[in-house]
Scaffold this active site. Structure first.
Site, mmCIF file in Angstrom:
data_model
loop_
_atom_site.group_PDB
_atom_site.id
_atom_site.type_symbol
_atom_site.label_atom_id
_atom_site.label_comp_id
_atom_site.label_asym_id
_atom_site.label_seq_id
_atom_site.Cartn_x
_atom_site.Cartn_y
_atom_site.Cartn_z
ATOM 1 N N LYS A 1 0.843 -1.203 0.000
ATOM 2 C CA LYS A 1 0.000 0.000 0.000
ATOM 3 C C LYS A 1 0.875 1.249 0.000
ATOM 4 C CE LYS A 1 -3.758 -2.574 2.108
ATOM 5 N NZ LYS A 1 -4.403 -3.070 3.326
ATOM 6 N N ASP B 1 -10.883 2.549 4.170
ATOM 7 C CA ASP B 1 -11.088 1.107 3.999
ATOM 8 C C ASP B 1 -12.586 0.796 3.884
ATOM 9 O OD1 ASP B 1 -9.178 -0.840 3.616
ATOM 10 O OD2 ASP B 1 -8.550 -0.899 5.725
ATOM 11 N N GLN C 1 -4.432 -1.916 9.759
ATOM 12 C CA GLN C 1 -4.327 -3.215 9.087
ATOM 13 C C GLN C 1 -4.840 -4.341 9.996
ATOM 14 O OE1 GLN C 1 -3.228 -3.735 5.779
ATOM 15 N NE2 GLN C 1 -3.998 -5.787 6.163
#
Ligand code: NAD
Length: 311
Positions: free
Chosen positions: A70, A137, A114
């Site tokens: 990412k 997200d 994450q």
């Protein structure tokens, strides 16, 4: 007339040779190139660059690899990125403090935490602590609820990436029977909602299946489009897939393979080698859905920088 009949016959009896690989890596490169130019224009217009932050807790090798991917993608499109690495034994309160700081930092357009998190941390609390305006997200219930009602929101990154692939390959979804296997909050459930909604990559009739589903193989075998998000290597086998079905493999599983240098390799939830011969379109693992998840994240961050969804 003879030629017409011949092509009709070919269309009706799709051979393995008519299978098309859905190349997520190539599509993600196309998106990155477009985004790179958009970022230059954005910078000229506003004098700033979009900024994505990521919090990584602990040493999980898969999580480390995802996060570094990412960060690398941010660099490729000209975003700023900040990686906050925290020890495995960090307390929940300390993690929440970092989240609050990112919520309040005006330079950060969006951030992610994450997953998975260590067992002593409540990931629901973490998800709720993220400002939904920076939740790129797309996991926060505000974004999830807005998605379910078809309102502007940050779509969850993986389902967002899958819809981009369906669009890019002109895969018709209206009126099709989609079977989603797996009901997680981040993939299976939002995917099933998105595909059932009235939209370009929706209007499908969706069956959401899971670990308690009876006659799973029979249900999957009725699907025009299968979305596999289970986390079990090769779970979807050849006999479960209808001839000509579209197969989207979300799974990322590491399996032992002595023939490789590492002693292991990545595989999906679909028995790719056997299933590809029956499908009309199929995503490989790696190189299918994975790179598109990162694109979903970058596009959401760019939307945030442009205040496209929220002010
Ligand atoms: P999860 O573990 O949260 O959910 C798995 C789902 O599979 C559950 O809903 C469960 O009901 C279902 N399931 C488990 N066993 C089953 C069975 N025998 N029959 C039917 N259903 C069963 O998983 P997740 O977070 O959605 O991830 C699924 C897979 O996708 C994993 O391999 C993960 O690594 C991968 N993943 C990939 C990406 C990507 O970008 N490609 C993103 C997220 C997750």
């Amino acid at each position: 007339m003879v030629i017409f009949l011949f092509y009709t016959y070919l269309a009706a009896t799709k051979s393995p040779r008519s299978m098309k690989l859905i190349d997520g890596k190539a599509v993600s490169e196309e998106i990155k190139n477009t985004l790179k130019q958009d970022v230059i224009d954005y910078k000229n217009r506003t004098g700033r660059v979009p900024h994505l932050a990521a919090i990584l807790v602990g040493d999980n090798p898969a999580s480390k690899a995802y996060v570094s991917n990412k960060v690398k993608s941010c660099q490729q499109v000209g975003f700023n990125s900040t990686l906050i690495k925290l020890e495995e034994d960090i307390s929940e309160e300390q993690l929440l403090t970092h989240i609050r700081e990112l919520n309040e930092n005006p330079d950060i357009d969006g951030f992610i935490v994450q997953l998975p998190l260590p067992k002593h941390i409540d990931d629901v609390k973490v998800t709720l602590a993220i400002d939904y305006k920076k939740d790129v997200d797309g996991f926060h219930p505000v974004n999830f609820g807005r998605m379910a009602q078809g309102l502007p929101c940050y779509l969850p990154a993986t389902p967002f990436g899958i819809t981009l692939l369906l669009e890019r390959y002109n895969i018709e979804t209206a009126g099709k029977h989609v079977v989603v296997v797996g009901r997680s909050n981040i993939v299976g459930t939002p995917m099933s909602i998105l595909m059932s909604r009235k939209s370009k990559t929706g209007d499908a009739t969706v069956t959401l299946t899971h670990s308690r589903t009876k006659n799973l193989a029979q249900i999957v075998s009725q699907a025009d489009i299968v979305v596999a998000a289970i986390g079990i290597p090769g779970f979807i086998t050849e006999d479960m897939v209808k001839e000509g079905a579209v197969v989207i493999d979300v799974g990322i599983n590491r399996v032992e393979d002595e023939s490789t240098e590492k002693g292991s390799r990545l595989v999906g939830d679909v028995d790719f080698v056997k299933v590809r011969g029956r499908s009309s379109f199929i995503t490989p693992v790696p190189g299918g859905v994975g790179p598109m998840t990162v694109m979903g994240l970058l596009l959401n961050t760019f939307k945030s920088a442009n205040k496209e969804i929220y002010n």
